[in-house]
Design a protein around this motif. Structure first.
Motif, PDB file in Angstrom:
ATOM      1  N   SER A  88       0.806  -1.007  -0.219  1.00 17.07           N
ATOM      2  CA  SER A  88       0.072  -0.293  -0.060  1.00 17.07           C
ATOM      3  C   SER A  88       1.107   1.299  -0.055  1.00 17.07           C
ATOM      4  O   SER A  88       0.710   2.302  -0.945  1.00 17.07           O
ATOM      5  CB  SER A  88      -1.251  -0.028   1.054  1.00 17.07           C
ATOM      6  OG  SER A  88       0.056   0.171   2.431  1.00 17.07           O
ATOM      7  N   ALA A 146      -2.912   5.331   1.200  1.00 15.23           N
ATOM      8  CA  ALA A 146      -3.312   5.463   0.224  1.00 15.23           C
ATOM      9  C   ALA A 146      -3.778   6.986   0.058  1.00 15.23           C
ATOM     10  O   ALA A 146      -3.328   7.880   0.416  1.00 15.23           O
ATOM     11  CB  ALA A 146      -4.761   5.381   0.408  1.00 15.23           C
ATOM     12  N   ARG A 182       2.063   1.669  -3.743  1.00 16.99           N
ATOM     13  CA  ARG A 182       1.178   2.375  -4.365  1.00 16.99           C
ATOM     14  C   ARG A 182       1.291   3.925  -4.160  1.00 16.99           C
ATOM     15  O   ARG A 182       0.754   5.018  -4.755  1.00 16.99           O
ATOM     16  CB  ARG A 182      -0.312   1.787  -3.959  1.00 16.99           C
ATOM     17  CG  ARG A 182      -0.233   0.410  -4.633  1.00 16.99           C
ATOM     18  CD  ARG A 182      -1.772  -0.765  -4.606  1.00 16.99           C
ATOM     19  NE  ARG A 182      -2.502  -0.750  -2.755  1.00 16.99           N
ATOM     20  CZ  ARG A 182      -2.279  -1.753  -2.832  1.00 16.99           C
ATOM     21  NH1 ARG A 182      -1.157  -2.917  -3.841  1.00 16.99           N
ATOM     22  NH2 ARG A 182      -2.544  -2.299  -1.183  1.00 16.99           N
ATOM     23  N   ALA A 183       1.380   4.487  -2.545  1.00 17.04           N
ATOM     24  CA  ALA A 183       0.988   5.828  -2.639  1.00 17.04           C
ATOM     25  C   ALA A 183       1.873   6.719  -2.387  1.00 17.04           C
ATOM     26  O   ALA A 183       1.554   7.632  -3.251  1.00 17.04           O
ATOM     27  CB  ALA A 183       0.335   5.880  -1.141  1.00 17.04           C
TER      28      ALA A 183
END
Length: 136
Positions: free
Chosen positions: A12, A64, A15-16
Motif C-alpha cells: 500500500s 493510500a 501504491r501511495a
C-alpha cells in the motif's frame, strides 16, 4: 499471517508513493505552461495527501493517496507584452511550481518507495528462512 500483513502494508505504501510521484511529475511537466486564454489562470501546482485505510480481512491499517489539494501560493508573473497569454498590463501568469521543491519531494517519495521495497524483500527473506528451518 503477520508476514502477509507486512507485505500488504508495504505494498500500500508502494501504491501511495507511486501516486505521489505521478502528481509531482505532472507539476514539473507543467512548470512553464501558460494559460489557454489571455488573463486566465495557468496550471496550479497540486499537493498530494495521504489517508489511512483499514483492511478488515488482514486487520491492518494501510496508506493510500488521498485528495489532491491545490497549492494556494501566488502564480509567478513575468512582464511579456507580446505573449499570447498576456493580460492587459502585459503580464503573463506562470504556474506556482518551483522545480527545486518538487524535485526534493520527488527524491523523498523515491526513498519512501525504496524503503517499502526493502520491507517486502526482508519479509520474503524471513519467510524463506522460516520455510528452510521447518524443512530441516
Amino acid at each position: 499471517m503477520d508476514f502477509l500483513k507486512s507485505i500488504a502494508i508495504a505494498a500500500s505504501g508502494l501504491r501511495a508513493q507511486a501516486g505521489r510521484m505521478r502528481v509531482i511529475s505532472e507539476n514539473i511537466a507543467n512548470a512553464d505552461s501558460t494559460a489557454q486564454q489571455a488573463g486566465s489562470d495557468p496550471f496550479r501546482r497540486r499537493i498530494p495527501t495521504f489517508r489511512t485505510e483499514v483492511d478488515r480481512a488482514l486487520d491492518a491499517r494501510m496508506v493510500a493517496l488521498g485528495k489532491l489539494r491545490p497549492d494556494p501560493s501566488e502564480f509567478r508573473l513575468k512582464h511579456e507584452p507580446g505573449h499570447p497569454s498576456a493580460d492587459a498590463n502585459g503580464n503573463v501568469k506562470y504556474p506556482n511550481v518551483n522545480p527545486v521543491v518538487d524535485m526534493t519531494d520527488m527524491r523523498e517519495a523515491q526513498r519512501s518507495y525504496e524503503a517499502n521495497i526493502n520491507v517486502i524483500g526482508a519479509t520474503r527473506r524471513m519467510i524463506q528462512r522460516t520455510i528452510d528451518l521447518l524443512r530441516a
